[in-house]
Write a protein that holds these residues in place. Structure first.
Motif, PDB file in Angstrom:
ATOM      1  N   MET A   1      10.583  21.898 -11.308  1.00  0.00           N
ATOM      2  CA  MET A   1      10.932  20.718 -12.074  1.00  0.00           C
ATOM      3  C   MET A   1       9.962  20.559 -13.237  1.00  0.00           C
ATOM      4  SD  MET A   1      11.775  18.011  -8.991  1.00  0.00           S
ATOM      5  CE  MET A   1      12.399  16.751 -10.127  1.00  0.00           C
ATOM      6  N   GLY A   2      10.477  20.193 -14.392  1.00  0.00           N
ATOM      7  CA  GLY A   2       9.611  19.985 -15.538  1.00  0.00           C
ATOM      8  C   GLY A   2       8.589  18.891 -15.290  1.00  0.00           C
ATOM      9  N   ARG A   3       9.033  17.828 -14.629  1.00  0.00           N
ATOM     10  CA  ARG A   3       8.140  16.748 -14.208  1.00  0.00           C
ATOM     11  C   ARG A   3       8.231  16.652 -12.690  1.00  0.00           C
ATOM     12  NH1 ARG A   3      10.200  14.911 -19.294  1.00  0.00           N
ATOM     13  NH2 ARG A   3      12.247  14.649 -18.338  1.00  0.00           N
ATOM     14  N   PRO A   4       7.163  16.914 -11.972  1.00  0.00           N
ATOM     15  CA  PRO A   4       7.238  16.800 -10.514  1.00  0.00           C
ATOM     16  C   PRO A   4       7.687  15.412 -10.079  1.00  0.00           C
ATOM     17  CG  PRO A   4       5.191  17.875 -11.171  1.00  0.00           C
ATOM     18  CD  PRO A   4       5.821  17.363 -12.426  1.00  0.00           C
ATOM     19  N   ALA A   5       8.540  15.375  -9.050  1.00  0.00           N
ATOM     20  CA  ALA A   5       8.873  14.109  -8.408  1.00  0.00           C
ATOM     21  C   ALA A   5       7.714  13.700  -7.508  1.00  0.00           C
ATOM     22  CB  ALA A   5      10.158  14.248  -7.608  1.00  0.00           C
ATOM     23  N   LEU A   6       7.687  12.426  -7.128  1.00  0.00           N
ATOM     24  CA  LEU A   6       6.603  11.922  -6.292  1.00  0.00           C
ATOM     25  C   LEU A   6       7.173  11.165  -5.101  1.00  0.00           C
ATOM     26  CD1 LEU A   6       3.515  11.653  -5.983  1.00  0.00           C
ATOM     27  CD2 LEU A   6       3.674   9.479  -7.221  1.00  0.00           C
ATOM     28  N   HIS A   7       6.698  11.536  -3.913  1.00  0.00           N
ATOM     29  CA  HIS A   7       7.114  10.910  -2.654  1.00  0.00           C
ATOM     30  C   HIS A   7       5.961  10.085  -2.109  1.00  0.00           C
ATOM     31  CE1 HIS A   7       7.728  11.702   1.943  1.00  0.00           C
ATOM     32  NE2 HIS A   7       8.113  10.477   1.623  1.00  0.00           N
ATOM     33  N   CYS A   8       6.237   8.814  -1.813  1.00  0.00           N
ATOM     34  CA  CYS A   8       5.263   7.955  -1.164  1.00  0.00           C
ATOM     35  C   CYS A   8       5.959   7.134  -0.085  1.00  0.00           C
ATOM     36  CB  CYS A   8       4.611   6.989  -2.160  1.00  0.00           C
ATOM     37  SG  CYS A   8       3.397   7.736  -3.279  1.00  0.00           S
ATOM     38  N   THR A   9       5.172   6.564   0.809  1.00  0.00           N
ATOM     39  CA  THR A   9       5.681   5.712   1.875  1.00  0.00           C
ATOM     40  C   THR A   9       5.059   4.331   1.758  1.00  0.00           C
ATOM     41  OG1 THR A   9       5.882   7.623   3.352  1.00  0.00           O
ATOM     42  CG2 THR A   9       5.938   5.452   4.377  1.00  0.00           C
ATOM     43  N   VAL A  10       5.891   3.292   1.956  1.00  0.00           N
ATOM     44  CA  VAL A  10       5.383   1.929   2.035  1.00  0.00           C
ATOM     45  C   VAL A  10       5.843   1.314   3.350  1.00  0.00           C
ATOM     46  CG1 VAL A  10       5.315   1.574  -0.461  1.00  0.00           C
ATOM     47  CG2 VAL A  10       7.368   0.920   0.821  1.00  0.00           C
ATOM     48  N   SER A  11       5.101   0.345   3.825  1.00  0.00           N
ATOM     49  CA  SER A  11       5.483  -0.395   5.026  1.00  0.00           C
ATOM     50  C   SER A  11       5.857  -1.809   4.621  1.00  0.00           C
ATOM     51  CB  SER A  11       4.328  -0.433   6.029  1.00  0.00           C
ATOM     52  OG  SER A  11       4.665  -1.256   7.131  1.00  0.00           O
ATOM     53  N   THR A  12       7.057  -2.252   5.043  1.00  0.00           N
ATOM     54  CA  THR A  12       7.508  -3.606   4.734  1.00  0.00           C
ATOM     55  C   THR A  12       7.141  -4.587   5.832  1.00  0.00           C
ATOM     56  OG1 THR A  12       9.671  -3.234   5.764  1.00  0.00           O
ATOM     57  CG2 THR A  12       9.443  -2.677   3.421  1.00  0.00           C
ATOM     58  N   GLY A  13       6.402  -4.143   6.808  1.00  0.00           N
ATOM     59  CA  GLY A  13       6.026  -4.975   7.942  1.00  0.00           C
ATOM     60  C   GLY A  13       6.703  -4.512   9.204  1.00  0.00           C
ATOM     61  N   ASP A  14       8.039  -4.493   9.171  1.00  0.00           N
ATOM     62  CA  ASP A  14       8.800  -4.042  10.335  1.00  0.00           C
ATOM     63  C   ASP A  14       9.177  -2.570  10.260  1.00  0.00           C
ATOM     64  OD1 ASP A  14       8.783  -6.598  11.462  1.00  0.00           O
ATOM     65  OD2 ASP A  14      10.565  -7.189  10.323  1.00  0.00           O
ATOM     66  N   HIS A  15       9.241  -2.045   9.030  1.00  0.00           N
ATOM     67  CA  HIS A  15       9.740  -0.684   8.858  1.00  0.00           C
ATOM     68  C   HIS A  15       8.947   0.049   7.782  1.00  0.00           C
ATOM     69  CE1 HIS A  15      13.278  -1.838  11.205  1.00  0.00           C
ATOM     70  NE2 HIS A  15      13.454  -2.855  10.394  1.00  0.00           N
ATOM     71  N   ASP A  16       8.922   1.372   7.893  1.00  0.00           N
ATOM     72  CA  ASP A  16       8.451   2.223   6.802  1.00  0.00           C
ATOM     73  C   ASP A  16       9.638   2.588   5.920  1.00  0.00           C
ATOM     74  OD1 ASP A  16       5.868   2.171   7.693  1.00  0.00           O
ATOM     75  OD2 ASP A  16       5.954   4.150   8.640  1.00  0.00           O
ATOM     76  N   VAL A  17       9.393   2.644   4.628  1.00  0.00           N
ATOM     77  CA  VAL A  17      10.408   3.071   3.665  1.00  0.00           C
ATOM     78  C   VAL A  17       9.843   4.241   2.882  1.00  0.00           C
ATOM     79  CG1 VAL A  17      11.859   2.420   1.712  1.00  0.00           C
ATOM     80  CG2 VAL A  17      11.326   0.722   3.474  1.00  0.00           C
TER      81      VAL A  17
ATOM     82  N   ARG B   1       0.828  -1.193   0.000  1.00  0.00           N
ATOM     83  CA  ARG B   1       0.000   0.000   0.000  1.00  0.00           C
ATOM     84  C   ARG B   1       0.871   1.254   0.000  1.00  0.00           C
ATOM     85  NH1 ARG B   1      -5.155   0.581   0.569  1.00  0.00           N
ATOM     86  NH2 ARG B   1      -5.378  -1.585   1.286  1.00  0.00           N
ATOM     87  N   LEU B   2       0.528   2.205  -0.849  1.00  0.00           N
ATOM     88  CA  LEU B   2       1.237   3.475  -0.953  1.00  0.00           C
ATOM     89  C   LEU B   2       0.506   4.522  -0.121  1.00  0.00           C
ATOM     90  CD1 LEU B   2       1.635   3.252  -4.813  1.00  0.00           C
ATOM     91  CD2 LEU B   2       3.577   3.201  -3.226  1.00  0.00           C
ATOM     92  N   SER B   3       1.211   5.172   0.775  1.00  0.00           N
ATOM     93  CA  SER B   3       0.555   6.156   1.624  1.00  0.00           C
ATOM     94  C   SER B   3       1.238   7.514   1.514  1.00  0.00           C
ATOM     95  CB  SER B   3       0.564   5.693   3.085  1.00  0.00           C
ATOM     96  OG  SER B   3       1.884   5.578   3.575  1.00  0.00           O
ATOM     97  N   ALA B   4       0.508   8.536   1.913  1.00  0.00           N
ATOM     98  CA  ALA B   4       0.987   9.920   2.010  1.00  0.00           C
ATOM     99  C   ALA B   4       1.680  10.412   0.747  1.00  0.00           C
ATOM    100  CB  ALA B   4       1.930  10.063   3.211  1.00  0.00           C
ATOM    101  N   PRO B   5       1.056  10.269  -0.440  1.00  0.00           N
ATOM    102  CA  PRO B   5       1.695  10.776  -1.659  1.00  0.00           C
ATOM    103  C   PRO B   5       1.854  12.290  -1.622  1.00  0.00           C
ATOM    104  CG  PRO B   5      -0.591  10.209  -2.091  1.00  0.00           C
ATOM    105  CD  PRO B   5      -0.290   9.724  -0.710  1.00  0.00           C
ATOM    106  N   ARG B   6       3.002  12.741  -2.108  1.00  0.00           N
ATOM    107  CA  ARG B   6       3.277  14.178  -2.123  1.00  0.00           C
ATOM    108  C   ARG B   6       4.155  14.506  -3.316  1.00  0.00           C
ATOM    109  NH1 ARG B   6       6.295  17.753   2.635  1.00  0.00           N
ATOM    110  NH2 ARG B   6       6.178  19.761   1.550  1.00  0.00           N
ATOM    111  N   GLN B   7       3.795  15.553  -4.052  1.00  0.00           N
ATOM    112  CA  GLN B   7       4.593  15.985  -5.195  1.00  0.00           C
ATOM    113  C   GLN B   7       5.695  16.947  -4.758  1.00  0.00           C
ATOM    114  OE1 GLN B   7       1.660  15.584  -8.997  1.00  0.00           O
ATOM    115  NE2 GLN B   7       1.952  17.615  -8.179  1.00  0.00           N
ATOM    116  N   VAL B   8       6.785  16.906  -5.522  1.00  0.00           N
ATOM    117  CA  VAL B   8       7.927  17.790  -5.287  1.00  0.00           C
ATOM    118  C   VAL B   8       8.239  18.477  -6.613  1.00  0.00           C
ATOM    119  CG1 VAL B   8      10.310  17.943  -4.495  1.00  0.00           C
ATOM    120  CG2 VAL B   8       8.823  16.105  -3.637  1.00  0.00           C
TER     121      VAL B   8
END
Length: 312
Positions: A118-134, A89-96
């Motif tokens: 930026m010509g193309r905005p970057a995209l930040h999302c968070t995933v959980s691997t079970g033990d950690h958020d990445v 699951r992808l959470s907290a999407p945010r453009q840069v």
């Protein structure tokens, strides 16, 4: 264990659009090839670039096995964007997009027009691997393939070529600085614990000034004497995983017959010790030139994906 990758899907548009395949048959062949490669790679999270309509990405995801989540950034002036396709699951999407203060706007053409984004905005999302958020930041920097006024791909003379190369380089450098500033804020000096992956099509090789700008504080790179010695830069540093790719496979595109690695994955200190394999895949694409329309009806992509397995 989590598998994370990045892949430029090369103009993923539905047929009937200016950049899409001319026929339904060519479009279906492209989707089959892309889906087959993704199935072989089996990523948990795949950062993607050059997505046209969101519906086209939906067509691709329909051809993948299992359930997938997607997030997309806003498109650039020609309608392509970055995003994520993920089993997690992808959470907290945010453009840069906005250049960080006090970085000034950069010039983009002979008329003196400038941009501060930026010509193309970057995209930040968070995933959980079970033990950690990445934390994941997907980006697609300004291309080295130059375009000129009136939609030309060839310059009127070599002076014009040189000027527009400077404009493109200035934009790519500013975009790298923007993503680097965003990464610095995410790490907040705590990169030994915070798990961050910056990845995407950076449109330059591992040793270029724009790519290395993302590293942050110098020192401790792979292959250096200081790699295994902690230092005060580790809290903010990112490590490019390019040196961990086998030499014979260390390329993601073939340009004018030359193999280049322009797609990259960088990780924070918290992940460096957990890296398993780093590979490229998807076969060897045909060589590209300076006209992006030349491959309009080709299946697959002109880029190879870069995949990282993290034993976390």
């Amino acid at each position: 264990m989590v598998a994370i990758g990045t892949w430029n899907l090369e103009n993923l548009f539905r047929p009937g659009t200016a950049a899409g395949p001319r026929t339904t048959e060519a479009y279906e062949a492209k989707l089959r090839t892309l889906a087959g490669t993704i199935g072989d790679l089996a990523p948990d999270v795949l950062a993607v670039q050059e997505v046209g309509q969101p519906e086209a990405l939906g067509d691709l995801v329909e051809r993948l096995d299992g359930a997938w989540h997607t997030e997309l950034a806003e498109p650039d002036s020609r309608g392509i964007r970055v995003g994520f396709v993920s089993r997690l699951r992808l959470s907290a999407p945010r453009q840069v997009s906005k250049y960080p203060d006090p970085l000034p706007a950069v010039r983009v053409d002979d008329d003196g027009d400038t941009t501060d984004r930026m010509g193309r905005p970057a995209l930040h999302c968070t995933v959980s691997t079970g033990d950690h958020d990445v934390e994941l930041v997907c980006c697609h920097f300004k291309s080295k393939l130059l375009s000129f006024p009136g939609g030309r791909f060839s310059p009127e003379d070599e002076d014009e070529r040189a000027r527009y190369a400077v404009y493109a380089l200035g934009r790519r450098a500013a975009e790298a600085a923007t993503v680097r500033a965003y990464a610095t804020a995410l790490l907040d000096g705590d990169g030994r614990r915070r798990r961050l992956v910056v990845l995407g099509d950076l449109n330059d090789d591992p040793s270029s000034a724009t790519t290395t700008l993302l590293n942050g504080p110098p020192g401790s790179e792979f292959g250096t004497a200081g790699f295994n010695r902690p230092d005060r830069g580790d809290g903010d540093r990112l490590w490019n995983l390019a040196p961990l790719i086998e030499d014979v496979s260390r390329f993601s595109r073939v340009y004018q017959g030359r193999r280049e690695l322009i797609d990259h994955v960088l990780v924070s200190n918290a992940l460096v010790g957990s890296i398993g394999t780093v590979t490229t895949g998807g076969g060897i694409p045909g060589s590209v030139g300076d006209d992006p329309a030349a491959r309009r009806d080709k299946p697959g992509s002109d880029h190879r994906p870069v995949m990282v397995v993290i034993d976390d």
